[in-house]
Design a protein around this motif. Structure first.
Motif, PDB file in Angstrom:
ATOM      1  N   PHE A 128     -54.012 -53.485  30.034  1.00  0.00           N
ATOM      2  CA  PHE A 128     -52.774 -53.436  30.786  1.00  0.00           C
ATOM      3  C   PHE A 128     -51.804 -54.464  30.226  1.00  0.00           C
ATOM      4  O   PHE A 128     -52.206 -55.528  29.775  1.00  0.00           O
ATOM      5  CB  PHE A 128     -53.028 -53.773  32.265  1.00  0.00           C
ATOM      6  CG  PHE A 128     -53.938 -52.814  32.946  1.00  0.00           C
ATOM      7  CD1 PHE A 128     -53.429 -51.708  33.607  1.00  0.00           C
ATOM      8  CD2 PHE A 128     -55.305 -53.005  32.939  1.00  0.00           C
ATOM      9  CE1 PHE A 128     -54.270 -50.818  34.243  1.00  0.00           C
ATOM     10  CE2 PHE A 128     -56.157 -52.123  33.573  1.00  0.00           C
ATOM     11  CZ  PHE A 128     -55.634 -51.020  34.223  1.00  0.00           C
ATOM     12  N   GLU A 129     -50.523 -54.114  30.292  1.00  0.00           N
ATOM     13  CA  GLU A 129     -49.464 -55.052  29.963  1.00  0.00           C
ATOM     14  C   GLU A 129     -48.783 -55.428  31.274  1.00  0.00           C
ATOM     15  O   GLU A 129     -48.587 -54.569  32.131  1.00  0.00           O
ATOM     16  CB  GLU A 129     -48.456 -54.396  29.019  1.00  0.00           C
ATOM     17  CG  GLU A 129     -47.372 -55.327  28.547  1.00  0.00           C
ATOM     18  CD  GLU A 129     -46.432 -54.633  27.570  1.00  0.00           C
ATOM     19  OE1 GLU A 129     -46.387 -55.063  26.424  1.00  0.00           O
ATOM     20  OE2 GLU A 129     -45.766 -53.662  27.984  1.00  0.00           O
ATOM     21  N   PHE A 130     -48.446 -56.715  31.427  1.00  0.00           N
ATOM     22  CA  PHE A 130     -47.785 -57.130  32.660  1.00  0.00           C
ATOM     23  C   PHE A 130     -46.524 -57.917  32.350  1.00  0.00           C
ATOM     24  O   PHE A 130     -46.374 -58.487  31.269  1.00  0.00           O
ATOM     25  CB  PHE A 130     -48.719 -57.949  33.564  1.00  0.00           C
ATOM     26  CG  PHE A 130     -49.105 -59.291  32.999  1.00  0.00           C
ATOM     27  CD1 PHE A 130     -48.305 -60.404  33.166  1.00  0.00           C
ATOM     28  CD2 PHE A 130     -50.296 -59.435  32.319  1.00  0.00           C
ATOM     29  CE1 PHE A 130     -48.661 -61.633  32.656  1.00  0.00           C
ATOM     30  CE2 PHE A 130     -50.675 -60.653  31.799  1.00  0.00           C
ATOM     31  CZ  PHE A 130     -49.859 -61.764  31.973  1.00  0.00           C
ATOM     32  N   ILE A 131     -45.619 -57.923  33.326  1.00  0.00           N
ATOM     33  CA  ILE A 131     -44.394 -58.712  33.264  1.00  0.00           C
ATOM     34  C   ILE A 131     -44.329 -59.495  34.558  1.00  0.00           C
ATOM     35  O   ILE A 131     -44.418 -58.928  35.643  1.00  0.00           O
ATOM     36  CB  ILE A 131     -43.159 -57.805  33.099  1.00  0.00           C
ATOM     37  CG1 ILE A 131     -43.247 -57.050  31.779  1.00  0.00           C
ATOM     38  CG2 ILE A 131     -41.878 -58.618  33.183  1.00  0.00           C
ATOM     39  CD1 ILE A 131     -42.189 -56.004  31.570  1.00  0.00           C
ATOM     40  N   ALA A 132     -44.195 -60.834  34.439  1.00  0.00           N
ATOM     41  CA  ALA A 132     -44.189 -61.702  35.615  1.00  0.00           C
ATOM     42  C   ALA A 132     -42.950 -62.584  35.608  1.00  0.00           C
ATOM     43  O   ALA A 132     -42.521 -63.074  34.554  1.00  0.00           O
ATOM     44  CB  ALA A 132     -45.444 -62.572  35.638  1.00  0.00           C
ATOM     45  N   ASP A 133     -42.369 -62.786  36.781  1.00  0.00           N
ATOM     46  CA  ASP A 133     -41.199 -63.643  36.945  1.00  0.00           C
ATOM     47  C   ASP A 133     -41.572 -65.072  36.562  1.00  0.00           C
ATOM     48  O   ASP A 133     -42.551 -65.630  37.046  1.00  0.00           O
ATOM     49  CB  ASP A 133     -40.723 -63.579  38.397  1.00  0.00           C
ATOM     50  CG  ASP A 133     -39.450 -64.357  38.648  1.00  0.00           C
ATOM     51  OD1 ASP A 133     -38.717 -64.648  37.682  1.00  0.00           O
ATOM     52  OD2 ASP A 133     -39.180 -64.671  39.820  1.00  0.00           O
ATOM     53  N   ALA A 134     -40.771 -65.695  35.691  1.00  0.00           N
ATOM     54  CA  ALA A 134     -41.065 -67.047  35.213  1.00  0.00           C
ATOM     55  C   ALA A 134     -40.811 -68.110  36.275  1.00  0.00           C
ATOM     56  O   ALA A 134     -41.409 -69.176  36.236  1.00  0.00           O
ATOM     57  CB  ALA A 134     -40.235 -67.348  33.960  1.00  0.00           C
ATOM     58  N   LYS A 135     -39.944 -67.844  37.232  1.00  0.00           N
ATOM     59  CA  LYS A 135     -39.651 -68.844  38.269  1.00  0.00           C
ATOM     60  C   LYS A 135     -40.692 -68.871  39.375  1.00  0.00           C
ATOM     61  O   LYS A 135     -41.003 -69.917  39.913  1.00  0.00           O
ATOM     62  CB  LYS A 135     -38.272 -68.594  38.871  1.00  0.00           C
ATOM     63  CG  LYS A 135     -37.150 -68.865  37.893  1.00  0.00           C
ATOM     64  CD  LYS A 135     -35.940 -69.364  38.606  1.00  0.00           C
ATOM     65  CE  LYS A 135     -34.785 -69.556  37.664  1.00  0.00           C
ATOM     66  NZ  LYS A 135     -34.878 -70.742  36.882  1.00  0.00           N
ATOM     67  N   THR A 136     -41.255 -67.698  39.717  1.00  0.00           N
ATOM     68  CA  THR A 136     -42.183 -67.627  40.847  1.00  0.00           C
ATOM     69  C   THR A 136     -43.604 -67.237  40.458  1.00  0.00           C
ATOM     70  O   THR A 136     -44.528 -67.460  41.226  1.00  0.00           O
ATOM     71  CB  THR A 136     -41.682 -66.614  41.888  1.00  0.00           C
ATOM     72  OG1 THR A 136     -41.685 -65.309  41.294  1.00  0.00           O
ATOM     73  CG2 THR A 136     -40.301 -66.971  42.398  1.00  0.00           C
ATOM     74  N   GLY A 137     -43.770 -66.617  39.293  1.00  0.00           N
ATOM     75  CA  GLY A 137     -45.080 -66.125  38.896  1.00  0.00           C
ATOM     76  C   GLY A 137     -45.418 -64.767  39.476  1.00  0.00           C
ATOM     77  O   GLY A 137     -46.501 -64.239  39.256  1.00  0.00           O
ATOM     78  N   THR A 138     -44.503 -64.156  40.209  1.00  0.00           N
ATOM     79  CA  THR A 138     -44.732 -62.861  40.848  1.00  0.00           C
ATOM     80  C   THR A 138     -44.748 -61.746  39.806  1.00  0.00           C
ATOM     81  O   THR A 138     -43.901 -61.699  38.922  1.00  0.00           O
ATOM     82  CB  THR A 138     -43.609 -62.572  41.863  1.00  0.00           C
ATOM     83  OG1 THR A 138     -43.561 -63.636  42.798  1.00  0.00           O
ATOM     84  CG2 THR A 138     -43.825 -61.268  42.571  1.00  0.00           C
TER      85      THR A 138
END
Length: 109
Positions: A86-96
């Protein structure tokens, strides 16, 4: 009381207050290691993880007309003897997690 001392103290207090305000208002990114740890914890709920990676530099990403600073990464996990990636994308400010997508296993010729 000496007026010079009073104004010097007031100036130092104002400068200190301004610097403190700027530090508190400046939102920093979550470390990529913490984001990867969070993502791995989410994936471990549904199987054993066999590998993971994360790009250490945040980059811009647009989703639904909103622009985010994100970390991109990947997870490999074992599901009933089958290796899934799987490839994921996570918000850098919150980690969400903002997005997760399975990578199809195309044969390499």
């Amino acid at each position: 009381m000496n007026w010079k001392s009073f104004f010097l103290g007031a100036a130092v207090g104002l400068a200190g207050g301004y610097v403190t305000k700027e530090i508190l208002n400046h939102k920093t990114n979550v470390s990529p290691e913490k984001v990867l740890e969070h993502v791995k914890k989410q994936f471990k709920q549904n199987g054993t993880i066999s590998g993971s990676w994360i790009h250490m530099v945040a980059e811009p990403y647009e989703k639904h007309q909103f622009t985010y600073r994100v970390y991109k990464g990947g997870i490999s996990k074992n599901n009933n003897g089958t290796n899934e990636q799987f490839e994921f994308i996570a918000d850098a400010k919150t980690g969400t997690l903002l997005d997760v997508r399975p990578l199809s296993e195309e044969p390499v010729y």
